[in-house]
Write a protein that holds these residues in place. Structure first.
Motif, PDB file in Angstrom:
ATOM      1  N   THR A  65     -15.655 -17.409  14.152  1.00  0.00           N
ATOM      2  CA  THR A  65     -16.201 -17.178  12.878  1.00  0.00           C
ATOM      3  C   THR A  65     -17.811 -16.893  12.904  1.00  0.00           C
ATOM      4  O   THR A  65     -18.217 -15.925  12.201  1.00  0.00           O
ATOM      5  N   ALA A  66     -18.552 -17.347  14.099  1.00  0.00           N
ATOM      6  CA  ALA A  66     -19.894 -17.051  14.248  1.00  0.00           C
ATOM      7  C   ALA A  66     -20.143 -15.673  14.600  1.00  0.00           C
ATOM      8  O   ALA A  66     -20.905 -14.869  14.024  1.00  0.00           O
ATOM      9  N   THR A  68     -17.868 -13.052  13.834  1.00  0.00           N
ATOM     10  CA  THR A  68     -17.764 -12.257  12.977  1.00  0.00           C
ATOM     11  C   THR A  68     -18.515 -12.372  11.836  1.00  0.00           C
ATOM     12  O   THR A  68     -19.242 -11.089  11.359  1.00  0.00           O
ATOM     13  N   ALA A  69     -19.518 -13.659  11.434  1.00  0.00           N
ATOM     14  CA  ALA A  69     -20.550 -13.642  10.525  1.00  0.00           C
ATOM     15  C   ALA A  69     -21.753 -12.768  11.145  1.00  0.00           C
ATOM     16  O   ALA A  69     -22.390 -11.884  10.227  1.00  0.00           O
ATOM     17  N   ALA A  72     -20.875  -9.108  10.852  1.00  0.00           N
ATOM     18  CA  ALA A  72     -21.024  -8.405   9.341  1.00  0.00           C
ATOM     19  C   ALA A  72     -22.228  -8.360   8.968  1.00  0.00           C
ATOM     20  O   ALA A  72     -22.603  -7.312   8.265  1.00  0.00           O
ATOM     21  N   ILE A  73     -23.405  -9.266   9.384  1.00  0.00           N
ATOM     22  CA  ILE A  73     -24.619  -8.948   9.083  1.00  0.00           C
ATOM     23  C   ILE A  73     -25.397  -7.687   9.751  1.00  0.00           C
ATOM     24  O   ILE A  73     -25.834  -6.753   9.075  1.00  0.00           O
ATOM     25  N   ILE A 100     -14.042  -9.083   7.713  1.00  0.00           N
ATOM     26  CA  ILE A 100     -14.170  -9.976   6.407  1.00  0.00           C
ATOM     27  C   ILE A 100     -13.185 -10.535   5.876  1.00  0.00           C
ATOM     28  O   ILE A 100     -12.654 -11.866   5.785  1.00  0.00           O
ATOM     29  N   LEU A 103     -11.783 -12.980   8.620  1.00  0.00           N
ATOM     30  CA  LEU A 103     -13.006 -14.066   8.365  1.00  0.00           C
ATOM     31  C   LEU A 103     -12.252 -15.204   7.386  1.00  0.00           C
ATOM     32  O   LEU A 103     -12.252 -16.214   7.468  1.00  0.00           O
ATOM     33  N   TYR A 104     -11.932 -14.566   6.266  1.00  0.00           N
ATOM     34  CA  TYR A 104     -11.629 -15.279   5.025  1.00  0.00           C
ATOM     35  C   TYR A 104     -10.374 -16.158   5.524  1.00  0.00           C
ATOM     36  O   TYR A 104     -10.441 -17.331   5.233  1.00  0.00           O
ATOM     37  N   LEU A 107     -11.356 -19.070   7.815  1.00  0.00           N
ATOM     38  CA  LEU A 107     -12.107 -20.043   7.321  1.00  0.00           C
ATOM     39  C   LEU A 107     -11.300 -20.748   6.319  1.00  0.00           C
ATOM     40  O   LEU A 107     -11.579 -22.191   6.054  1.00  0.00           O
TER      41      LEU A 107
END
Length: 153
Positions: A65-66, A68-69, A72-73, A100, A103-104, A107
């Motif tokens: 998750t981290a 991927t976040a 994405a940035i 994304i 990631l969805y 999460l």
């Protein structure tokens, strides 16, 4: 620049919609043979590509998750900075949308839903989804773009 983010949004929407359809019609592990080399299935991937670290005890959900976040940035920044470079931005937009989409799932479900399952006789490719496909095509385009740029120098 908006067109690249719109493409990412389309990938996310298509990915989530197809996963929704699979979740509505299939129970976990169910197979539906479509052809002699392709099945629709419902698998859950708690790891990364090809179920890497799927049985790592749960910490991998937050790690991926981290990662991927952050990705994405960075990808969003690169699209903004290079939005006029068509092949590069197209590749980034596909990777962003795929990232994304997965990631969805990670999460909201704790795993990624995979449903496309190709095989030849008893040799099976790991199941994947629309997001994974977009990421692979996007990476391919980024590689093609890098070769194009290296030939210009």
């Amino acid at each position: 620049m908006r067109k690249w983010f719109a493409l990412s949004a389309i990938v996310v929407a298509l990915d989530l919609y197809t996963k929704y359809l699979i979740q509505q019609d299939f129970v976990y592990g169910e197979h539906l043979t479509i052809t002699g080399f392709f099945d629709l299935v419902r698998f859950h991937n708690e790891g990364a590509a090809f179920s890497f670290l799927a049985n790592a005890g749960g910490w991998q959900k937050w790690f991926f998750t981290a990662v991927t976040a952050v990705a994405a940035i960075v990808i969003s920044y690169l699209i903004k900075k290079h939005h006029q470079e068509k092949l590069f931005s197209l590749g980034l937009a596909l990777v962003l949308g795929g990232a994304i989409g997965n990631l969805y799932d990670r999460l909201t479900l704790g795993y990624v839903v995979d449903f496309l399952f190709f095989h030849i006789d008893q040799l099976y490719w790991p199941a994947f989804n629309v997001a994974d496909s977009a990421i692979c095509v996007g990476v391919g385009l980024l590689l093609a773009d890098s070769f194009k740029k290296s030939n210009v120098s």
